[in-house]
Structures are given as structure tokens and as C-alpha cells.
Design an enzyme around this catalytic site. Structure first.
Site, PDB file in Angstrom:
ATOM      1  N   LYS A 116      42.119  36.604  32.914  1.00  0.00           N
ATOM      2  CA  LYS A 116      40.722  36.887  32.556  1.00  0.00           C
ATOM      3  C   LYS A 116      40.105  35.810  31.677  1.00  0.00           C
ATOM      4  CE  LYS A 116      41.298  40.571  34.865  1.00  0.00           C
ATOM      5  NZ  LYS A 116      40.883  40.575  36.263  1.00  0.00           N
ATOM      6  N   ARG A 292      38.725  41.901  46.360  1.00  0.00           N
ATOM      7  CA  ARG A 292      39.111  42.886  47.394  1.00  0.00           C
ATOM      8  C   ARG A 292      37.868  43.641  47.862  1.00  0.00           C
ATOM      9  NH1 ARG A 292      39.869  45.213  42.291  1.00  0.00           N
ATOM     10  NH2 ARG A 292      38.509  47.015  42.012  1.00  0.00           N
TER      11      ARG A 292
END
Ligand code: MV4
Length: 444
Positions: A116, A292
Site C-alpha cells: 500500500k 479484480r
């Protein structure tokens, strides 16, 4: 185009992918654990291969078994759905090494977005707005204390390997820093095997608004507008809608442009989502990028009239995108129907569905794998159905949702239907003026 796609997932998303494959004339292979023998994805796929016992780690997460199933059946691509192996860099890599097209992100992309702190730096360098905070990881507790004074409390410590709410702690003042620091370090080390921490200014009561994007193999990307996912409980989304009640055409333009910038900066291929936090002054900040198809892709499909799984398959096969952006012309809302008891702190409620009746009619869509007699296994996610309504306005979509929820009969187990019925009547929800904090104070 692909000849045969193996779907490395279960439940409603496996069915969702099978449906689009059928429409595209692509053959399908289902994989299933022994707990899912009687599942609809097994029944509706052209072929099905058992990949192991109930435990996810021995079946839906077992890379070797899934690759073996693809080889036995001669599948030329794998669709991972969401969850399970959908953002697993090793799986993406093993697919590639075995000459099977992974319908998702490259191993490099998954790795770079999975860290991140470095994902944030990549985005900041690309000119995407990010939350003020540390330059990368923080080396020591002392450094953390110094930085927090500069950033100004409250701040938030985040594990760089975290995401989706895991491994983070809000710190309101210096006397809370040491215990928060130790806690995030320990949790992150244990959960992710990576105890890197970074710091951000804590944004009070933000909205969670994400932009759907698509990118092709030729360096083009577009956005497909936003979804508002602020209605969450303990980082589990319960309701999603589009357009966001908080959106303005001008903000949509700016967030859409930022999301495209993010996609182009990393050479994104396929469909993806750029998550933003939006503060009370409509400043927006990059939070995470998902590589995704998401649970809530359905509402975007309804308002722009576009099959996102079809697009995902076409992009993986090397088709180009048109390059234009897509804007909502309708309003869609999705309620997640989980096998959980909303009166008992959303405790899971697996077991046999003794009676089942789906709502229908104009503007109602259901993506579900439930049926009368189906036994919900206790091993997996508790979501059993997604109820989506679409109408010209938000008010009409809510009215349709109330009507559809009232028609929905699921007997034998507890579900989140009563929660949604109460939410749809809630004045704050109906006003559209809510933040991610809304459900923290919720009681049934
Ligand atoms: C934040 C935040 C406030 N300030 N970061 C939660 C999940 C993870 N993706 C990041 N999250 C947050 N990050 C700063 N600097 C508040 C949250 C947050 C949140 C974000 C989106 C949706 C629901 C949320 C619920 C609690 C906290």
C-alpha cells in the site's frame, strides 16, 4: 478468443462468470470442494472438477489442484472471480508459466498494488491526489511521533501489507502512539509477515467512493463512473449504489480523470477499481487499487448497460477498448443478502434453506446461488445473494428495493433482509447524507 475458461471460484460469482461465458460461446469448467458438490456452479458449467476438501486452503486456495484441473480439462484461461486467488501474485505467475491466461492482473501489478505504501507513492508521483502523510515507511517510534506532530493529530498508522481495514490504528494524541505503533507492528507481522508501517492524516467521517476503470493491452484506459460504498459494517460492504448521492458532474470528471491517470501510470490491463476517500469538502484521495472484478460490479453494469465480465474476458483476449468514458443514465442499488443474523451482531447463520422465493419484475436483478433445499456450508463467505434494483431515480430505486425485499422469501436460516428493510426506511439513508461512520452507531 478463449475456447474454454476454468472458473476458480464458487457461489454467485462463479455462476455470474459461467453466464457470460455461455453468452460468448465459451466452454466452462467449474471447480468445487466436497462441500460444494450440490452447488449451482457445478450444475451449470460444462464440466466440473473436484479440487479438494471443504477447507479453502485445501481447495479454492490450492494452486496446484486448480492448475491440474485446468490441464486435465484443457482450459486456456482461468477466471478467478473475487476473493480467493483473485489478487494472488503467485497464482497469476503460475498460470502464466503454465500457458494459461489469468483473467486478472499480472503478478507484477498485483505485487505493486498490494504494497500500500509503494502503491501510494506510485500514485502520488503520477499526480493522483493522496492523503498527506509519511514519505514511505516509518523506521521508528520516535520518527512516528515527530511526523505526527508535523501532520497534526489525529493520524492513522497503516500496515503497508494491509488493506480492507486490516492492520490499521487511529492515533488521537502522542500518548496513544506507542501502544498503537506496537499493535500495528505486531498484527501486521503476524498476519502478513511484513511489519512495514506508514502514516497518514486521519480523515474524519469520509465517504468511500470508487471509480471503475478498464484498460487494454495497447495503453488505453477509460473510466465507467463511480460506486458509493460508504454503507459498510466492520469493513464489510452491505449496500452499494451508483451514482453516489454525494457526486457532482464536476467531481465525477475530476475523480474519473484521476482514476484514468492511476491506470495509465501502471499500464493497467483489464477491469479494475480505484478506491478513493472523499472528505466533507469533496476533496478526494487515492486509497487502494483493486485488480479484480468486485462484488458490486453489478450496479455499474445496470446503469451503463454494459457486461463487465464480458469486457474483462475481451480485454484479457487482447481486444482494444473504445477509449470513451461511461456515465450513468439510471440509478442502481445493491443489497448484499448474507446468511447472518442482523439481530445477533450479524452472526453467521449457515444451514439449510427450507423455502426460497425470489423477487422479480421490472428493474430487479438477482445474482445468487441459493435455491430451496440448498445447504449453506459454514466454511466460506456468508453472502448468498445480491439483490439489485435499477430505476430512473434514487427514490424509485429505493422504492423498488423495498418492494423486492418484501417479496424475498428465504426460510430456514437468518439473513440480512430485515437489516436492509430497516435501512431503506432510515431517514439518513434516504437523505443520501451519510458517511462510512453511519453503520457504527446502527442498532436493529
Ligand atoms: C483511512 C480513513 C481515514 N483516514 N485513511 C479503511 C479500509 C482501508 N482501505 C482504509 N480505510 C480507511 N482509511 C485515512 N487517512 C478511514 C478508513 C476507513 C474506511 C474507509 C473506507 C470505507 C470504510 C471505512 C471505515 C473505517 C475506516
Amino acid at each position: 478468443m478463449f475456447n474454454k475458461i476454468l472458473i476458480a471460484n464458487r457461489g454467485e460469482i462463479a455462476l455470474r462468470v459461467i453466464r457470460t461465458c455461455k453468452e460468448m460461446g465459451i466452454k466452462t469448467v467449474a471447480v468445487y470442494s466436497t462441500a460444494d458438490r450440490d452447488s449451482l456452479h457445478v450444475r451449470f458449467a460444462d464440466e466440473a472438477v473436484c479440487i479438494g476438501p471443504p477447507s479453502s486452503k485445501d481447495s479454492y486456495l490450492k494452486i496446484s489442484n486448480i492448475i491440474a484441473a485446468a490441464e486435465i480439462t484443457n482450459a486456456d484461461a482461468i477466471h478467478p472471480g473475487y476473493g480467493f486467488l483473485s489478487e494472488n501474485a503467485t497464482f497469476s505467475k503460475v498460470c502464466k508459466e503454465n500457458g494459461i491466461k489469468f483473467i486478472g492482473a499480472s503478478p507484477e501489478m498485483i505485487d505493486s498494488m498490494g504494497d500500500k505504501s509503494s502503491a501510494k507513492q506510485t500514485m502520488r508521483d503520477a499526480g493522483v491526489p493522496t492523503i498527506p502523510g509519511s514519505d514511505g515507511l516509518i523506521e521508528s517510534l520516535e520518527h512516528a511521533k515527530e511526523l505526527a506532530v508535523e501532520i497534526v493529530y489525529p493520524v492513522i498508522l497503516k500496515a503497508t501489507a494491509g488493506g480492507g481495514g486490516k492492520g490499521m490504528r487511529v492515533v488521537n494524541s502522542e500518548d496513544e502512539m506507542e501502544s498503537a505503533w506496537e499493535m500495528v507492528k505486531r498484527e501486521a507481522g503476524a498476519a502478513f509477515g511484513n511489519d512495514g508501517i506508514y502514516m497518514e492524516k486521519f480523515v474524519v467521517e469520509p465517504r468511500h467512493i470508487e471509480i471503475q476503470i478498464a484498460g487494454d493491452q495497447y495503453g488505453k484506459a477509460c473510466h465507467l463512473s463511480e460506486r458509493d460504498c460508504s454503507i459498510q459494517r466492520r469493513h464489510q460492504k452491505l449496500v452499494e449504489e451508483t451514482p453516489s448521492p454525494y457526486m457532482t458532474p464536476e467531481l465525477r470528471e475530476r475523480m474519473g480523470e484521476a482514476a484514468i491517470k492511476a491506470a495509465l501510470a501502471v499500464g493497467y490491463e483489464g477491469v479494475g477499481t480505484v478506491e478513493f476517500l472523499v472528505d466533507k469538502d469533496r476533496n478526494f484521495y487515492f486509497m487502494e487499487m483493486n485488480t479484480r472484478i468486485q462484488v458490486e460490479h453489478t450496479i455499474t453494469e445496470e446503469v451503463i448497460d454494459y457486461d463487465l465480465v464480458k469486457e474483462q474476458i475481451k480485454l484479457a483476449a487482447g481486444e482494444p477498448i473504445s477509449g470513451r468514458n461511461y456515465y450513468p443514465t439510471m440509478h442502481a442499488i445493491q443489497c448484499r443478502i448474507n446468511a447472518e443474523d442482523p439481530y445477533k451482531n450479524f452472526m453467521p447463520s449457515p444451514g439449510k434453506i427450507t423455502d426460497y422465493h425470489c423477487p422479480g419484475g421490472h428493474g430487479v436483478r438477482i445474482d445468487a446461488h441459493a435455491y430451496a433445499g440448498y445447504v449453506i456450508p459454514p466454511f466460506y463467505d456468508s453472502m448468498i445473494s445480491k439483490l439489485i434494483t435499477v430505476a430512473q431515480t434514487r427514490e424509485e430505486a429505493i422504492a423498488k428495493m423495498q418492494r423486492a425485499l418484501d417479496e424475498y422469501i428465504i426460510e430456514g436460516i437468518k439473513t440480512t433482509i430485515p437489516f436492509h428493510q430497516k435501512l431503506m426506511k432510515d431517514e439518513k439513508f434516504r437523505s443520501g447524507n451519510f458517511t462510512t461512520k453511519f453503520l457504527e452507531d446502527w442498532t436493529m
